[in-house]
Design a protein around this motif. Structure first.
Motif, mmCIF file in Angstrom:
data_model
loop_
_atom_site.group_PDB
_atom_site.id
_atom_site.type_symbol
_atom_site.label_atom_id
_atom_site.label_comp_id
_atom_site.label_asym_id
_atom_site.label_seq_id
_atom_site.Cartn_x
_atom_site.Cartn_y
_atom_site.Cartn_z
ATOM 1 N N GLY A 1 -14.448 4.193 -2.063
ATOM 2 C CA GLY A 1 -13.877 5.343 -2.758
ATOM 3 C C GLY A 1 -14.656 6.628 -2.598
ATOM 4 N N HIS A 2 -15.584 6.689 -1.636
ATOM 5 C CA HIS A 2 -16.387 7.895 -1.421
ATOM 6 C C HIS A 2 -15.766 8.828 -0.383
ATOM 7 C CE1 HIS A 2 -19.261 6.359 -4.127
ATOM 8 N NE2 HIS A 2 -19.780 5.447 -3.325
ATOM 9 N N LEU A 3 -14.656 8.419 0.209
ATOM 10 C CA LEU A 3 -13.857 9.285 1.071
ATOM 11 C C LEU A 3 -12.408 9.173 0.630
ATOM 12 C CD1 LEU A 3 -15.086 8.656 4.762
ATOM 13 C CD2 LEU A 3 -15.476 10.708 3.385
ATOM 14 N N ASP A 4 -11.688 10.280 0.704
ATOM 15 C CA ASP A 4 -10.257 10.247 0.411
ATOM 16 C C ASP A 4 -9.451 9.917 1.660
ATOM 17 O OD1 ASP A 4 -10.376 11.058 -2.392
ATOM 18 O OD2 ASP A 4 -11.124 12.951 -1.610
ATOM 19 N N ALA A 5 -9.964 10.321 2.824
ATOM 20 C CA ALA A 5 -9.289 10.047 4.091
ATOM 21 C C ALA A 5 -10.296 10.232 5.215
ATOM 22 C CB ALA A 5 -8.097 10.981 4.288
ATOM 23 N N ALA A 6 -9.885 9.835 6.418
ATOM 24 C CA ALA A 6 -10.761 9.977 7.584
ATOM 25 C C ALA A 6 -9.908 10.082 8.835
ATOM 26 C CB ALA A 6 -11.719 8.794 7.688
ATOM 27 N N ILE A 7 -10.528 10.580 9.897
ATOM 28 C CA ILE A 7 -9.882 10.648 11.202
ATOM 29 C C ILE A 7 -10.754 9.897 12.181
ATOM 30 C CG2 ILE A 7 -9.059 12.160 13.050
ATOM 31 C CD1 ILE A 7 -8.710 14.347 10.929
ATOM 32 N N ALA A 8 -10.169 8.886 12.834
ATOM 33 C CA ALA A 8 -10.948 8.036 13.733
ATOM 34 C C ALA A 8 -10.032 7.413 14.774
ATOM 35 C CB ALA A 8 -11.667 6.943 12.938
ATOM 36 N N ALA A 9 -10.663 6.800 15.767
ATOM 37 C CA ALA A 9 -9.904 6.073 16.785
ATOM 38 C C ALA A 9 -9.444 4.742 16.193
ATOM 39 C CB ALA A 9 -10.763 5.842 18.025
ATOM 40 N N THR A 10 -8.219 4.360 16.485
ATOM 41 C CA THR A 10 -7.628 3.142 15.937
ATOM 42 C C THR A 10 -6.966 2.353 17.075
ATOM 43 O OG1 THR A 10 -5.627 4.443 15.450
ATOM 44 C CG2 THR A 10 -7.234 4.164 13.668
ATOM 45 N N PRO A 11 -6.458 1.144 16.801
ATOM 46 C CA PRO A 11 -6.386 0.450 15.517
ATOM 47 C C PRO A 11 -7.717 -0.205 15.147
ATOM 48 C CG PRO A 11 -5.395 -0.894 17.233
ATOM 49 C CD PRO A 11 -5.760 0.413 17.890
ATOM 50 N N LEU A 12 -7.967 -0.313 13.831
ATOM 51 C CA LEU A 12 -9.229 -0.868 13.347
ATOM 52 C C LEU A 12 -9.060 -2.232 12.684
ATOM 53 C CD1 LEU A 12 -10.909 2.338 11.862
ATOM 54 C CD2 LEU A 12 -11.292 1.262 14.083
ATOM 55 N N GLN A 13 -7.830 -2.598 12.360
ATOM 56 C CA GLN A 13 -7.555 -3.925 11.797
ATOM 57 C C GLN A 13 -8.296 -4.160 10.480
ATOM 58 O OE1 GLN A 13 -8.452 -6.776 14.900
ATOM 59 N NE2 GLN A 13 -7.099 -5.788 16.385
ATOM 60 N N GLU A 14 -8.329 -3.131 9.627
ATOM 61 C CA GLU A 14 -8.970 -3.256 8.322
ATOM 62 C C GLU A 14 -7.906 -3.510 7.258
ATOM 63 O OE1 GLU A 14 -12.203 -3.292 7.470
ATOM 64 O OE2 GLU A 14 -12.751 -3.218 9.599
ATOM 65 N N GLU A 15 -8.077 -4.572 6.499
ATOM 66 C CA GLU A 15 -7.054 -5.041 5.571
ATOM 67 C C GLU A 15 -6.685 -4.011 4.506
ATOM 68 O OE1 GLU A 15 -6.351 -8.741 2.382
ATOM 69 O OE2 GLU A 15 -8.168 -8.640 3.606
ATOM 70 N N ASN A 16 -7.674 -3.272 3.989
ATOM 71 C CA ASN A 16 -7.425 -2.390 2.855
ATOM 72 C C ASN A 16 -7.255 -0.917 3.243
ATOM 73 O OD1 ASN A 16 -7.644 -4.501 0.901
ATOM 74 N ND2 ASN A 16 -9.857 -4.463 1.192
ATOM 75 N N ILE A 17 -7.102 -0.668 4.541
ATOM 76 C CA ILE A 17 -7.003 0.717 5.003
ATOM 77 C C ILE A 17 -5.701 0.923 5.775
ATOM 78 C CG2 ILE A 17 -8.022 2.454 6.543
ATOM 79 C CD1 ILE A 17 -10.751 1.300 5.864
ATOM 80 N N LYS A 18 -4.993 1.986 5.441
ATOM 81 C CA LYS A 18 -3.768 2.348 6.152
ATOM 82 C C LYS A 18 -4.091 3.324 7.273
ATOM 83 C CE LYS A 18 -0.060 1.585 2.810
ATOM 84 N NZ LYS A 18 1.160 2.176 2.219
ATOM 85 N N GLU A 19 -3.287 3.287 8.330
ATOM 86 C CA GLU A 19 -3.477 4.163 9.477
ATOM 87 C C GLU A 19 -2.154 4.861 9.809
ATOM 88 O OE1 GLU A 19 -4.753 1.619 12.631
ATOM 89 O OE2 GLU A 19 -6.576 0.956 11.603
ATOM 90 N N ILE A 20 -2.199 6.187 9.923
ATOM 91 C CA ILE A 20 -1.050 6.958 10.394
ATOM 92 C C ILE A 20 -1.469 7.622 11.699
ATOM 93 C CG2 ILE A 20 0.485 8.902 9.977
ATOM 94 C CD1 ILE A 20 0.297 8.401 7.029
ATOM 95 N N VAL A 21 -0.801 7.292 12.781
ATOM 96 C CA VAL A 21 -1.175 7.826 14.092
ATOM 97 C C VAL A 21 -0.907 9.331 14.140
ATOM 98 C CG1 VAL A 21 -0.735 7.751 16.572
ATOM 99 C CG2 VAL A 21 -0.736 5.631 15.236
ATOM 100 N N LEU A 22 -1.921 10.085 14.570
ATOM 101 C CA LEU A 22 -1.802 11.532 14.728
ATOM 102 C C LEU A 22 -1.442 11.913 16.161
ATOM 103 C CD1 LEU A 22 -4.937 12.655 12.666
ATOM 104 C CD2 LEU A 22 -2.548 12.868 11.967
ATOM 105 N N TYR A 23 -2.127 11.286 17.119
ATOM 106 C CA TYR A 23 -1.865 11.583 18.530
ATOM 107 C C TYR A 23 -2.544 10.542 19.414
ATOM 108 C CZ TYR A 23 -6.537 13.779 18.247
ATOM 109 O OH TYR A 23 -7.869 14.032 18.043
#
Length: 315
Positions: free
Chosen positions: A139-161
């Protein structure tokens, strides 16, 4: 029990130290300890095993912490509901960005975003992917931008580009005369890499998985910046791979050394990440819309193949 008491429990569970947890919660250590003791007395159980160093959760304590996270998230959601109803997009928003994306993407969207949403206070951190995952889960970040997919169970990913890889081939190299190159042309023994911990490095290693690296080499260097790798390549010390957006800022003389890959072009998937609790989703949506509106004119490649950013030992 109160929401504040549950936040104190979560702080001790994270930092495994009452004094440090109190500092992070901006209260005195006796106050925090007393409030946690009240919960334990109310429930007639021990949440923490204080005999261990660092402090550990008891079995029942771990279950309570899991539930406390849900309760605190849902309490925070009330403020989200009110702000969305009012159409208010503002407040503090903590955003993490990986180092290989920060220098190119941030200048593209930051000015537009803060002008459009002046009531949002963006707090931006440059973090590697591992730290981003940890901070999102805590809970120390509200969001992040990173290379995906990361396959993390509790994290959602929305593709930007999708950002293609570009080869940087110095003059005099055997592949310099080629207009396009293939993955099979890459020699892992010649490629100058970012240092360990960068997901772009892992992407290159995954891309070259069928091109074995020899044991012998005259030197080995791993840098933290693409600029250093380009300079070393210009000295004839090897080749390197760059993300497409980074190549836009190269000198014109250096751009002559860039080579596209043949289709399907290897590329990385860049996404906006956030916890599945979807807190501050109205700001997340505003951020996504802003970036999408800017990036669509910069990257227009279609026939691509996504290269995983995950290290080889992670499935």
């Amino acid at each position: 029990m109160t929401i504040t008491q549950l936040k104190y429990v979560l702080a001790v569970a994270e930092y495994k130290n009452f004094t440090l947890a109190a500092e992070k919660c901006f209260v005195t250590q006796p106050t925090l300890s007393m409030q946690i003791q009240k919960i334990e007395d109310e429930l007639s159980i021990l949440i923490f095993d204080r005999t261990k160093k660092p402090i550990q959760l008891t079995d029942i304590g771990q279950k309570i912490v899991n539930q406390a996270k849900n309760i605190v998230n849902e309490a925070d959601r009330i403020q989200d509901i009110v702000e969305q109803q009012k159409g208010f997009v503002g407040g503090e928003f903590r955003l993490g960005i990986i180092p290989t994306i920060m220098p190119t993407l941030l200048p593209m969207f930051l000015n537009t975003f803060i002008k459009k949403y002046p009531k949002v206070k963006l707090i931006i951190e440059e973090l590697n992917t591992e730290d981003i995952i940890l901070k999102l889960n805590n809970g120390h970040l509200d969001a992040a931008i990173a290379a995906t997919p990361l396959q993390e169970e509790n994290i959602k990913e929305i593709v930007l580009y999708f950002e293609p890889f570009m080869a940087y081939i110095p003059e005099g190299h055997r592949d310099y005369p080629k207009k396009e190159i293939e993955v099979a042309d890459l020699d892992l023994n010649e490629i100058l890499l970012l240092q360990d911990g960068h997901c772009f490095r892992d992407g290159i290693l995954n891309l070259c998985k069928n091109n074995p690296k020899k044991e012998f080499s005259h030197f080995q260097i791993e840098s933290g910046s693409f600029e250093t790798l380009v300079k070393l390549a210009n000295e004839g010390l090897g080749t390197t791979l760059l993300p497409y957006l980074h190549t836009l800022d190269l000198k014109e003389s250096d751009k002559l050394k860039l080579r596209h890959f043949k289709e399907p072009k290897p590329a990385r998937e860049v996404s906006l990440l956030f916890a599945k609790s979807e807190l501050k989703i109205h700001i997340i949506d505003a951020l996504r819309t802003t970036i999408a509106g800017i990036i669509k004119g910069a990257i227009v490649f279609q026939n691509i193949e996504i290269i995983s950013p995950l290290a080889k030992n992670k499935k």
